[in-house]
Design a protein around this motif. Structure first.
Motif, PDB file in Angstrom:
ATOM      1  N   ALA A  18      14.994  81.055 -14.332  1.00 20.26           N
ATOM      2  CA  ALA A  18      14.325  82.116 -15.089  1.00 20.26           C
ATOM      3  C   ALA A  18      14.710  83.466 -14.472  1.00 20.26           C
ATOM      4  CB  ALA A  18      12.815  81.920 -15.040  1.00 20.26           C
ATOM      5  N   PRO A  19      14.675  84.543 -15.271  1.00 19.55           N
ATOM      6  CA  PRO A  19      15.026  85.868 -14.730  1.00 19.55           C
ATOM      7  C   PRO A  19      14.200  86.254 -13.507  1.00 19.55           C
ATOM      8  CG  PRO A  19      14.974  85.948 -17.115  1.00 19.55           C
ATOM      9  CD  PRO A  19      14.456  84.578 -16.730  1.00 19.55           C
ATOM     10  N   SER A  20      12.964  85.754 -13.430  1.00 15.62           N
ATOM     11  CA  SER A  20      12.097  86.069 -12.284  1.00 15.62           C
ATOM     12  C   SER A  20      12.625  85.469 -10.977  1.00 15.62           C
ATOM     13  CB  SER A  20      10.673  85.560 -12.533  1.00 15.62           C
ATOM     14  OG  SER A  20      10.694  84.150 -12.697  1.00 15.62           O
ATOM     15  N   GLN A  21      13.586  84.570 -11.076  1.00 14.50           N
ATOM     16  CA  GLN A  21      14.156  83.974  -9.873  1.00 14.50           C
ATOM     17  C   GLN A  21      15.402  84.723  -9.376  1.00 14.50           C
ATOM     18  OE1 GLN A  21      14.310  79.911 -11.586  1.00 14.50           O
ATOM     19  NE2 GLN A  21      12.988  79.315  -9.890  1.00 14.50           N
ATOM     20  N   THR A  22      15.732  85.815 -10.035  1.00 17.57           N
ATOM     21  CA  THR A  22      16.791  86.692  -9.541  1.00 17.57           C
ATOM     22  C   THR A  22      16.346  87.270  -8.209  1.00 17.57           C
ATOM     23  OG1 THR A  22      17.618  87.256 -11.738  1.00 17.57           O
ATOM     24  CG2 THR A  22      18.038  88.843  -9.961  1.00 17.57           C
ATOM     25  N   SER A  23      17.112  86.992  -7.162  1.00 21.88           N
ATOM     26  CA  SER A  23      16.686  87.352  -5.818  1.00 21.88           C
ATOM     27  C   SER A  23      17.801  87.038  -4.831  1.00 21.88           C
ATOM     28  CB  SER A  23      15.416  86.568  -5.457  1.00 21.88           C
ATOM     29  OG  SER A  23      14.833  87.057  -4.273  1.00 21.88           O
ATOM     30  N   VAL A  24      17.585  87.374  -3.593  1.00 22.90           N
ATOM     31  CA  VAL A  24      18.458  86.921  -2.507  1.00 22.90           C
ATOM     32  C   VAL A  24      17.695  85.851  -1.742  1.00 22.90           C
ATOM     33  CG1 VAL A  24      19.752  87.528  -0.439  1.00 22.90           C
ATOM     34  CG2 VAL A  24      19.587  89.164  -2.333  1.00 22.90           C
ATOM     35  N   TYR A  25      18.335  84.722  -1.536  1.00 15.84           N
ATOM     36  CA  TYR A  25      17.692  83.578  -0.901  1.00 15.84           C
ATOM     37  C   TYR A  25      18.245  83.377   0.508  1.00 15.84           C
ATOM     38  CZ  TYR A  25      15.814  82.513  -5.463  1.00 15.84           C
ATOM     39  OH  TYR A  25      15.134  82.589  -6.647  1.00 15.84           O
ATOM     40  N   PHE A  26      17.332  83.279   1.455  1.00 20.20           N
ATOM     41  CA  PHE A  26      17.703  83.065   2.851  1.00 20.20           C
ATOM     42  C   PHE A  26      17.171  81.730   3.336  1.00 20.20           C
ATOM     43  CE2 PHE A  26      19.543  87.033   4.139  1.00 20.20           C
ATOM     44  CZ  PHE A  26      19.004  87.968   3.271  1.00 20.20           C
ATOM     45  N   CYS A  27      18.039  81.019   4.008  1.00 16.48           N
ATOM     46  CA  CYS A  27      17.634  79.826   4.733  1.00 16.48           C
ATOM     47  C   CYS A  27      17.522  80.181   6.212  1.00 16.48           C
ATOM     48  CB  CYS A  27      18.686  78.737   4.524  1.00 16.48           C
ATOM     49  SG  CYS A  27      18.340  77.180   5.346  1.00 16.48           S
ATOM     50  N   ALA A  28      16.600  79.563   6.909  1.00 16.70           N
ATOM     51  CA  ALA A  28      16.435  79.824   8.336  1.00 16.70           C
ATOM     52  C   ALA A  28      16.063  78.527   9.038  1.00 16.70           C
ATOM     53  CB  ALA A  28      15.352  80.881   8.579  1.00 16.70           C
ATOM     54  N   SER A  29      16.280  78.493  10.334  1.00 24.17           N
ATOM     55  CA  SER A  29      15.887  77.315  11.110  1.00 24.17           C
ATOM     56  C   SER A  29      15.391  77.741  12.479  1.00 24.17           C
ATOM     57  CB  SER A  29      17.056  76.337  11.253  1.00 24.17           C
ATOM     58  OG  SER A  29      18.030  76.834  12.150  1.00 24.17           O
ATOM     59  N   SER A  30      14.585  76.874  13.081  1.00 26.50           N
ATOM     60  CA  SER A  30      14.100  77.119  14.438  1.00 26.50           C
ATOM     61  C   SER A  30      13.718  75.800  15.072  1.00 26.50           C
ATOM     62  CB  SER A  30      12.899  78.071  14.430  1.00 26.50           C
ATOM     63  OG  SER A  30      11.774  77.436  13.855  1.00 26.50           O
ATOM     64  N   TYR A  31      13.541  75.838  16.384  1.00 25.05           N
ATOM     65  CA  TYR A  31      13.059  74.651  17.089  1.00 25.05           C
ATOM     66  C   TYR A  31      11.638  74.929  17.560  1.00 25.05           C
ATOM     67  CZ  TYR A  31      12.496  70.693  20.117  1.00 25.05           C
ATOM     68  OH  TYR A  31      12.018  69.551  20.686  1.00 25.05           O
ATOM     69  N   LYS A  32      10.719  74.087  17.160  1.00 26.51           N
ATOM     70  CA  LYS A  32       9.318  74.260  17.534  1.00 26.51           C
ATOM     71  C   LYS A  32       8.876  73.015  18.266  1.00 26.51           C
ATOM     72  CE  LYS A  32       4.823  75.406  15.392  1.00 26.51           C
ATOM     73  NZ  LYS A  32       4.457  76.522  16.257  1.00 26.51           N
ATOM     74  N   SER A  33       8.363  73.214  19.496  1.00 24.47           N
ATOM     75  CA  SER A  33       8.014  72.058  20.319  1.00 24.47           C
ATOM     76  C   SER A  33       6.526  71.802  20.397  1.00 24.47           C
ATOM     77  CB  SER A  33       8.571  72.253  21.736  1.00 24.47           C
ATOM     78  OG  SER A  33       8.036  73.432  22.298  1.00 24.47           O
ATOM     79  N   GLY A  34       5.711  72.758  20.011  1.00 22.46           N
ATOM     80  CA  GLY A  34       4.269  72.574  20.090  1.00 22.46           C
ATOM     81  C   GLY A  34       3.593  73.464  19.075  1.00 22.46           C
ATOM     82  N   ARG A  35       2.309  73.236  18.835  1.00 25.67           N
ATOM     83  CA  ARG A  35       1.613  73.947  17.769  1.00 25.67           C
ATOM     84  C   ARG A  35       1.636  75.455  17.977  1.00 25.67           C
ATOM     85  NH1 ARG A  35      -1.991  73.055  13.688  1.00 25.67           N
ATOM     86  NH2 ARG A  35      -3.482  74.724  13.294  1.00 25.67           N
ATOM     87  N   SER A  36       1.458  75.886  19.207  1.00 27.05           N
ATOM     88  CA  SER A  36       1.354  77.329  19.428  1.00 27.05           C
ATOM     89  C   SER A  36       2.637  77.958  19.936  1.00 27.05           C
ATOM     90  CB  SER A  36       0.232  77.621  20.433  1.00 27.05           C
ATOM     91  OG  SER A  36       0.554  77.046  21.681  1.00 27.05           O
ATOM     92  N   SER A  37       3.680  77.164  20.041  1.00 24.45           N
ATOM     93  CA  SER A  37       4.928  77.734  20.556  1.00 24.45           C
ATOM     94  C   SER A  37       5.654  78.476  19.449  1.00 24.45           C
ATOM     95  CB  SER A  37       5.825  76.634  21.120  1.00 24.45           C
ATOM     96  OG  SER A  37       6.344  75.832  20.066  1.00 24.45           O
ATOM     97  N   TYR A  38       6.470  79.400  19.860  1.00 20.48           N
ATOM     98  CA  TYR A  38       7.323  80.086  18.897  1.00 20.48           C
ATOM     99  C   TYR A  38       8.722  80.201  19.478  1.00 20.48           C
ATOM    100  CZ  TYR A  38       9.484  83.325  15.776  1.00 20.48           C
ATOM    101  OH  TYR A  38      10.353  83.881  14.880  1.00 20.48           O
ATOM    102  N   ASN A  39       9.691  79.831  18.699  1.00 23.55           N
ATOM    103  CA  ASN A  39      11.074  80.082  19.042  1.00 23.55           C
ATOM    104  C   ASN A  39      11.728  80.802  17.880  1.00 23.55           C
ATOM    105  OD1 ASN A  39      11.532  78.828  21.719  1.00 23.55           O
ATOM    106  ND2 ASN A  39      10.811  77.015  20.649  1.00 23.55           N
ATOM    107  N   GLU A  40      12.709  81.609  18.206  1.00 17.89           N
ATOM    108  CA  GLU A  40      13.319  82.489  17.232  1.00 17.89           C
ATOM    109  C   GLU A  40      13.833  81.730  16.020  1.00 17.89           C
ATOM    110  OE1 GLU A  40      16.425  84.839  18.856  1.00 17.89           O
ATOM    111  OE2 GLU A  40      17.090  85.594  16.912  1.00 17.89           O
ATOM    112  N   GLN A  41      13.584  82.300  14.854  1.00 20.44           N
ATOM    113  CA  GLN A  41      14.177  81.772  13.641  1.00 20.44           C
ATOM    114  C   GLN A  41      15.567  82.378  13.474  1.00 20.44           C
ATOM    115  OE1 GLN A  41      11.911  81.843  10.008  1.00 20.44           O
ATOM    116  NE2 GLN A  41      10.014  81.279  11.049  1.00 20.44           N
ATOM    117  N   PHE A  42      16.530  81.532  13.169  1.00 21.98           N
ATOM    118  CA  PHE A  42      17.893  81.972  12.918  1.00 21.98           C
ATOM    119  C   PHE A  42      18.140  81.912  11.410  1.00 21.98           C
ATOM    120  CE2 PHE A  42      19.601  82.266  17.186  1.00 21.98           C
ATOM    121  CZ  PHE A  42      18.667  81.549  17.913  1.00 21.98           C
ATOM    122  N   PHE A  43      18.653  83.009  10.882  1.00 19.79           N
ATOM    123  CA  PHE A  43      18.826  83.124   9.445  1.00 19.79           C
ATOM    124  C   PHE A  43      20.278  82.926   9.034  1.00 19.79           C
ATOM    125  CE2 PHE A  43      14.762  84.654   7.830  1.00 19.79           C
ATOM    126  CZ  PHE A  43      14.116  84.995   8.999  1.00 19.79           C
TER     127      PHE A  43
END
Lengths: 116, 116
Positions: free
Chosen positions: B82-107
């Motif tokens: 649909a025209p509303s889906q015109t956009s730029v789409y990014f995929c990203a990934s990260s490694y998360k080892s625990g509920r409160s941990s944060y590691n950088e997302q790579f795009f």
């Protein structure tokens, strides 16, 4: 729900000068991260700097530094000695440690122009 | 390491067509994400996955489907464009080892999709 607000759609700075980009956020969480991402015309998202909420010391990465005011929920980015390569869209982003998804919440961005 | 790769870089679809956006990461990250970026806006989360075989909805999942059969791949499917889906789409990934941990997302570099 958490929100991130960037009230400056566009900013301009002279080469070698200093510029500050503003960001405010809203959250009921006490532990979180804040980030500034740079998106040049290539569209690549580049992490510029990050701040952990429980750390009182403001983060610094070379010419980039932040002014983190936790009580005011303010997180501004200062770019010193601006260079032509700093021209880009800058996004402020939030990550709440209480969530399991590692989801980033982004502001709407500030387009920075650097004048030679 | 190639990091996060996305194909195609650009695509034009007609209303009602379907397509799959491909995303692959070679960093052995457990978390993967799909974001969309509308003009003048920040990124919004469409779907995410915490590991092979596990996916969940983000903020704006309507009109999309995902699957995660391997750690490396996380394709995004548009069934009836649909025209509303015109956009730029990014995929990203990260490694998360625990509920409160944060590691950088790579795009990834993004896919610019236009629906006419």
């Amino acid at each position: 729900a958490q929100t991130v607000t960037q009230s400056q759609p566009e900013m301009s700075v002279q080469e070698a000068e200093t510029v500050t980009l503003s960001c405010t956020y809203d959250t009921s969480e006490s532990d979180y991260y804040l980030f500034w991402y740079k998106q040049p015309p290539s569209r690549q998202m580049i992490l510029v700097i990050r701040q952990e909420a429980y750390k009182q010391q403001n983060a610094t990465e070379n010419r980039f530094s932040v002014n983190f005011q936790k009580a005011a929920k303010s997180f501004s980015l200062k770019i010193s000695d601006s260079q032509l390569g700093d021209a880009a869209m800058y996004f402020c982003a939030y990550y709440g440690k209480g969530g399991a998804t590692n989801k980033l919440i982004f502001g709407t961005g500030t387009l920075l122009a650097v004048q030679p | 390491n190639a990091g996060v790769t996305q194909t195609p870089k650009f695509r034009i679809l007609k209303i009602g067509q379907s397509m799959t956006l491909q995303c692959t990461q070679d960093m052995n990250h457990n978390y993967m994400y799909w974001y969309r970026q509308d003009p003048g806006m920040g990124l919004k989360l469409i779907y995410y996955s915490v590991g092979a075989g596990i996916t969940d909805k983000g903020e704006v999942p309507n009109g999309y489907n995902v699957s995660r059969s391997t750690t490396e791949d996380f394709p995004l499917r548009l069934e009836l464009a649909a025209p509303s889906q015109t956009s730029v789409y990014f995929c990203a990934s990260s490694y998360k080892s625990g509920r409160s941990s944060y590691n950088e997302q790579f795009f990834g570099p993004g896919t610019r999709l236009t629906v006419l």
